[in-house]
Design a protein around this motif. Structure first.
Motif, PDB file in Angstrom:
ATOM      1  N   SER A 261       0.828  -1.214   0.000  1.00  0.00           N
ATOM      2  CA  SER A 261       0.000   0.000   0.000  1.00  0.00           C
ATOM      3  C   SER A 261       0.860   1.260   0.000  1.00  0.00           C
ATOM      4  O   SER A 261       0.588   2.213  -0.741  1.00  0.00           O
ATOM      5  CB  SER A 261      -0.972  -0.014   1.182  1.00  0.00           C
ATOM      6  OG  SER A 261      -0.281  -0.022   2.405  1.00  0.00           O
ATOM      7  N   GLU A 262       1.914   1.293   0.821  1.00  0.00           N
ATOM      8  CA  GLU A 262       2.770   2.478   0.847  1.00  0.00           C
ATOM      9  C   GLU A 262       3.647   2.559  -0.395  1.00  0.00           C
ATOM     10  O   GLU A 262       3.887   3.641  -0.941  1.00  0.00           O
ATOM     11  CB  GLU A 262       3.625   2.488   2.111  1.00  0.00           C
ATOM     12  CG  GLU A 262       2.825   2.581   3.404  1.00  0.00           C
ATOM     13  CD  GLU A 262       2.009   3.861   3.521  1.00  0.00           C
ATOM     14  OE1 GLU A 262       2.311   4.839   2.809  1.00  0.00           O
ATOM     15  OE2 GLU A 262       1.062   3.884   4.326  1.00  0.00           O
ATOM     16  N   GLY A 263       4.131   1.415  -0.842  1.00  0.00           N
ATOM     17  CA  GLY A 263       4.951   1.401  -2.042  1.00  0.00           C
ATOM     18  C   GLY A 263       4.175   1.809  -3.280  1.00  0.00           C
ATOM     19  O   GLY A 263       4.685   2.537  -4.143  1.00  0.00           O
ATOM     20  N   PHE A 264       2.928   1.350  -3.375  1.00  0.00           N
ATOM     21  CA  PHE A 264       2.101   1.735  -4.520  1.00  0.00           C
ATOM     22  C   PHE A 264       1.843   3.236  -4.510  1.00  0.00           C
ATOM     23  O   PHE A 264       1.885   3.889  -5.569  1.00  0.00           O
ATOM     24  CB  PHE A 264       0.771   0.967  -4.481  1.00  0.00           C
ATOM     25  CG  PHE A 264      -0.067   1.170  -5.714  1.00  0.00           C
ATOM     26  CD1 PHE A 264       0.037   0.302  -6.779  1.00  0.00           C
ATOM     27  CD2 PHE A 264      -0.941   2.239  -5.815  1.00  0.00           C
ATOM     28  CE1 PHE A 264      -0.736   0.492  -7.933  1.00  0.00           C
ATOM     29  CE2 PHE A 264      -1.705   2.448  -6.945  1.00  0.00           C
ATOM     30  CZ  PHE A 264      -1.604   1.559  -8.015  1.00  0.00           C
ATOM     31  N   ALA A 265       1.567   3.795  -3.322  1.00  0.00           N
ATOM     32  CA  ALA A 265       1.318   5.236  -3.236  1.00  0.00           C
ATOM     33  C   ALA A 265       2.556   6.027  -3.653  1.00  0.00           C
ATOM     34  O   ALA A 265       2.445   7.050  -4.353  1.00  0.00           O
ATOM     35  CB  ALA A 265       0.892   5.610  -1.822  1.00  0.00           C
ATOM     36  N   ASP A 266       3.740   5.576  -3.254  1.00  0.00           N
ATOM     37  CA  ASP A 266       4.964   6.257  -3.678  1.00  0.00           C
ATOM     38  C   ASP A 266       5.222   6.040  -5.168  1.00  0.00           C
ATOM     39  O   ASP A 266       5.698   6.948  -5.863  1.00  0.00           O
ATOM     40  CB  ASP A 266       6.156   5.770  -2.852  1.00  0.00           C
ATOM     41  CG  ASP A 266       6.461   6.672  -1.673  1.00  0.00           C
ATOM     42  OD1 ASP A 266       5.816   7.732  -1.543  1.00  0.00           O
ATOM     43  OD2 ASP A 266       7.339   6.319  -0.870  1.00  0.00           O
ATOM     44  N   TRP A 267       4.920   4.853  -5.651  1.00  0.00           N
ATOM     45  CA  TRP A 267       5.092   4.595  -7.085  1.00  0.00           C
ATOM     46  C   TRP A 267       4.230   5.551  -7.904  1.00  0.00           C
ATOM     47  O   TRP A 267       4.687   6.138  -8.890  1.00  0.00           O
ATOM     48  CB  TRP A 267       4.734   3.141  -7.400  1.00  0.00           C
ATOM     49  CG  TRP A 267       4.699   2.863  -8.872  1.00  0.00           C
ATOM     50  CD1 TRP A 267       5.762   2.724  -9.722  1.00  0.00           C
ATOM     51  CD2 TRP A 267       3.520   2.721  -9.689  1.00  0.00           C
ATOM     52  NE1 TRP A 267       5.333   2.502 -11.015  1.00  0.00           N
ATOM     53  CE2 TRP A 267       3.963   2.492 -11.017  1.00  0.00           C
ATOM     54  CE3 TRP A 267       2.157   2.747  -9.422  1.00  0.00           C
ATOM     55  CZ2 TRP A 267       3.073   2.293 -12.078  1.00  0.00           C
ATOM     56  CZ3 TRP A 267       1.273   2.550 -10.471  1.00  0.00           C
ATOM     57  CH2 TRP A 267       1.724   2.326 -11.775  1.00  0.00           C
ATOM     58  N   ALA A 268       2.988   5.740  -7.495  1.00  0.00           N
ATOM     59  CA  ALA A 268       2.106   6.677  -8.189  1.00  0.00           C
ATOM     60  C   ALA A 268       2.650   8.101  -8.097  1.00  0.00           C
ATOM     61  O   ALA A 268       2.589   8.873  -9.066  1.00  0.00           O
ATOM     62  CB  ALA A 268       0.701   6.606  -7.607  1.00  0.00           C
ATOM     63  N   ALA A 269       3.204   8.464  -6.933  1.00  0.00           N
ATOM     64  CA  ALA A 269       3.693   9.821  -6.728  1.00  0.00           C
ATOM     65  C   ALA A 269       4.958  10.115  -7.523  1.00  0.00           C
ATOM     66  O   ALA A 269       5.152  11.244  -8.003  1.00  0.00           O
ATOM     67  CB  ALA A 269       3.941  10.054  -5.243  1.00  0.00           C
ATOM     68  N   TYR A 270       5.839   9.121  -7.664  1.00  0.00           N
ATOM     69  CA  TYR A 270       7.100   9.320  -8.375  1.00  0.00           C
ATOM     70  C   TYR A 270       7.014   8.929  -9.847  1.00  0.00           C
ATOM     71  O   TYR A 270       7.987   9.096 -10.584  1.00  0.00           O
ATOM     72  CB  TYR A 270       8.213   8.490  -7.720  1.00  0.00           C
ATOM     73  CG  TYR A 270       8.777   9.102  -6.469  1.00  0.00           C
ATOM     74  CD1 TYR A 270       9.545  10.258  -6.515  1.00  0.00           C
ATOM     75  CD2 TYR A 270       8.549   8.517  -5.235  1.00  0.00           C
ATOM     76  CE1 TYR A 270      10.078  10.822  -5.367  1.00  0.00           C
ATOM     77  CE2 TYR A 270       9.075   9.069  -4.067  1.00  0.00           C
ATOM     78  CZ  TYR A 270       9.832  10.215  -4.146  1.00  0.00           C
ATOM     79  OH  TYR A 270      10.350  10.765  -3.006  1.00  0.00           O
ATOM     80  N   ARG A 271       5.875   8.425 -10.269  1.00  0.00           N
ATOM     81  CA  ARG A 271       5.735   7.836 -11.601  1.00  0.00           C
ATOM     82  C   ARG A 271       6.132   8.795 -12.715  1.00  0.00           C
ATOM     83  O   ARG A 271       6.741   8.382 -13.716  1.00  0.00           O
ATOM     84  CB  ARG A 271       4.280   7.382 -11.760  1.00  0.00           C
ATOM     85  CG  ARG A 271       3.961   6.571 -12.984  1.00  0.00           C
ATOM     86  CD  ARG A 271       2.600   5.910 -12.799  1.00  0.00           C
ATOM     87  NE  ARG A 271       2.079   5.386 -14.045  1.00  0.00           N
ATOM     88  CZ  ARG A 271       1.301   6.078 -14.871  1.00  0.00           C
ATOM     89  NH1 ARG A 271       0.955   7.318 -14.542  1.00  0.00           N
ATOM     90  NH2 ARG A 271       0.858   5.556 -15.994  1.00  0.00           N
ATOM     91  N   SER A 272       5.807  10.073 -12.577  1.00  0.00           N
ATOM     92  CA  SER A 272       6.160  11.047 -13.618  1.00  0.00           C
ATOM     93  C   SER A 272       7.120  12.108 -13.099  1.00  0.00           C
ATOM     94  O   SER A 272       7.262  13.167 -13.705  1.00  0.00           O
ATOM     95  CB  SER A 272       4.893  11.708 -14.161  1.00  0.00           C
ATOM     96  OG  SER A 272       4.187  12.374 -13.130  1.00  0.00           O
ATOM     97  N   ALA A 273       7.777  11.812 -11.973  1.00  0.00           N
ATOM     98  CA  ALA A 273       8.647  12.819 -11.353  1.00  0.00           C
ATOM     99  C   ALA A 273      10.047  12.837 -11.953  1.00  0.00           C
ATOM    100  O   ALA A 273      10.800  13.785 -11.737  1.00  0.00           O
ATOM    101  CB  ALA A 273       8.750  12.580  -9.845  1.00  0.00           C
ATOM    102  N   GLY A 274      10.425  11.781 -12.654  1.00  0.00           N
ATOM    103  CA  GLY A 274      11.740  11.749 -13.278  1.00  0.00           C
ATOM    104  C   GLY A 274      12.889  11.562 -12.314  1.00  0.00           C
ATOM    105  O   GLY A 274      14.023  11.936 -12.623  1.00  0.00           O
ATOM    106  N   ARG A 275      12.625  10.984 -11.141  1.00  0.00           N
ATOM    107  CA  ARG A 275      13.691  10.757 -10.166  1.00  0.00           C
ATOM    108  C   ARG A 275      14.218   9.338 -10.296  1.00  0.00           C
ATOM    109  O   ARG A 275      13.458   8.378 -10.441  1.00  0.00           O
ATOM    110  CB  ARG A 275      13.173  10.973  -8.744  1.00  0.00           C
ATOM    111  CG  ARG A 275      12.614  12.347  -8.479  1.00  0.00           C
ATOM    112  CD  ARG A 275      13.689  13.427  -8.569  1.00  0.00           C
ATOM    113  NE  ARG A 275      14.691  13.282  -7.542  1.00  0.00           N
ATOM    114  CZ  ARG A 275      14.585  13.768  -6.304  1.00  0.00           C
ATOM    115  NH1 ARG A 275      13.491  14.434  -5.948  1.00  0.00           N
ATOM    116  NH2 ARG A 275      15.540  13.606  -5.428  1.00  0.00           N
ATOM    117  N   THR A 276      15.548   9.189 -10.234  1.00  0.00           N
ATOM    118  CA  THR A 276      16.153   7.869 -10.266  1.00  0.00           C
ATOM    119  C   THR A 276      16.070   7.228  -8.887  1.00  0.00           C
ATOM    120  O   THR A 276      15.910   7.934  -7.872  1.00  0.00           O
ATOM    121  CB  THR A 276      17.633   7.960 -10.686  1.00  0.00           C
ATOM    122  OG1 THR A 276      18.360   8.634  -9.642  1.00  0.00           O
ATOM    123  CG2 THR A 276      17.784   8.715 -12.006  1.00  0.00           C
ATOM    124  N   PRO A 277      16.215   5.890  -8.791  1.00  0.00           N
ATOM    125  CA  PRO A 277      16.221   5.244  -7.479  1.00  0.00           C
ATOM    126  C   PRO A 277      17.280   5.824  -6.545  1.00  0.00           C
ATOM    127  O   PRO A 277      17.036   6.008  -5.350  1.00  0.00           O
ATOM    128  CB  PRO A 277      16.484   3.782  -7.812  1.00  0.00           C
ATOM    129  CG  PRO A 277      15.898   3.608  -9.164  1.00  0.00           C
ATOM    130  CD  PRO A 277      16.186   4.900  -9.885  1.00  0.00           C
TER     131      PRO A 277
END
Length: 375
Positions: A261-277
């Protein structure tokens, strides 16, 4: 068809139930006397109009249901359940347990006080008058002391989150957000019923019942001090993350692991942010480079507020990278299906049915990705 013996048993049960509700006084309910009825009527009349602190808030269905009354001469106290909806945002009534005080004079009973019932959480308007800012699909309610400019900025950022979340979670959801902005950290903690230290450093959290539909719109509660200290990107990530929790709430249950649940929320938030791991997971990167590769996906207790901040950061970062890995390797649609299935079935079952893998294999694949991407 109901056969003879069963039919006779049903008739007997009906007779017993009817007798139990009317005989021996066992099912008798005491009726309120005239004074109690007057108290209840006073509450009903008084609650016909919401308090002045909510004058700008779009409300419907504002009612108090009195559950008990105690009288002592010309004074009385009543317990009541407040029900209301935020117009256009709440799919079902929101609620609040209230404690009312009343007094009697020559003109009758009058409500003199309204506060949260013992053990109940306060509402934002219990703390101060409420300001309202609207944006498309967003309603922001702010406490006294919050400038209109700051509330408008939050409304804009939250408004941008709605389509981002819709793209990441293409399943049905309300597509509307309610954001509460209390005066400060202490006021935020009071609204949520936990010590302030639990939220220090957290820019926002989301409240709501998991797995419930229909339900009142979740409330995103902002910690003003922490939020204002973020960069523009940080603010967007935070509100998109919390908005994702709103969107996925009905698919989230007690069986959904927090890393998902937390990982999915962060995935959605960073999905178009262009940040590398390496850029977005600095705490986990440092740990991996020290040779401290996680042995398992983050357990639920790793996400507990108020603990080791660095450990919690590593948990969130690891959860995000796990969901990112699933989206990259199995596809975004598969990640969405996994989320939905994990709310209905045990994780091993959900992994098998959506990704055709198991937890050990997913963990090993995730560990390999951490080694490669966090160097």
């Amino acid at each position: 068809m109901v056969r003879g013996p069963v039919r006779a048993l049903l008739l007997l049960l009906a007779v017993l139930l009817a007798w139990g509700s009317a005989g021996c006084g066992g099912g008798a309910v005491a009726r309120p006397d005239g004074a109690e009825r007057a108290v209840r009527a006073a509450v009903s009349a008084w609650s016909a109009k919401p308090p002045a602190a909510l004058a700008a808030v779009p409300l419907e269905g504002w009612t108090y249901e009195v559950t008990s009354v105690r009288r002592d001469g010309a004074r009385a106290s009543a317990r009541a359940e407040l029900r209301y909806r935020l117009t256009g945002y709440d799919a079902a009534p929101a609620g609040s347990a209230r404690a009312l005080t009343l007094s009697e004079d020559g003109a009758g009973w009058h409500v003199t006080g309204d506060r949260p019932a013992p053990g109940a959480l306060p509402q934002l308007w219990d703390q101060s008058p409420v300001s309202v800012v609207r944006a498309e699909h967003v309603l922001v309610l702010g406490a006294a002391g919050r400038t209109r400019e700051s509330l408008e900025e939050i409304a804009v950022v939250a408004g941008r989150a709605v389509p981002e979340v819709g793209a990441a979670w293409p399943r049905p959801w309300a597509g509307r957000l309610v954001v509460l902005v209390p005066a400060d950290l202490d006021a935020m903690a009071a609204l949520l019923g936990r010590p302030a230290d639990s939220y220090r450093g957290l820019a926002a959290v989301t409240t709501g019942l998991v797995g419930v539909s229909p339900a009142p719109a979740d409330r995103i509660v902002v910690n003003p001090q922490a939020y204002e200290g973020l960069s523009e990107l940080g603010r967007q990530v935070v509100l998109t993350h919390e908005s994702t929790h709103v969107a996925t709430r009905s698919a989230t249950t007690a069986s959904t692991p927090l890393w998902l649940s937390e990982g999915f929320a962060d995935w959605a938030a960073y999905r178009s942010a262009g940040r590398t791991p390496a850029e977005a997971a600095p705490a986990l990167r440092r740990a991996v480079n020290r040779g401290e590769l996680p042995s398992a996906l983050p357990p639920n207790e790793a996400f507990t507020f108020g603990g080791d901040a660095q450990a919690m950061a590593r948990a969130y970062e690891g959860a995000w990278l796990a969901c990112r890995l699933i989206a990259d390797r199995w596809g975004e649609a598969a990640l969405v299906r996994l989320y939905a299935e994990a709310g209905r079935n045990p994780l091993p079952t959900a992994l098998r049915s959506t990704l055709d893998t198991d937890l050990p294999n997913l963990t090993q694949t995730w560990q390999s990705a951490l080694r490669e991407e966090l160097r």
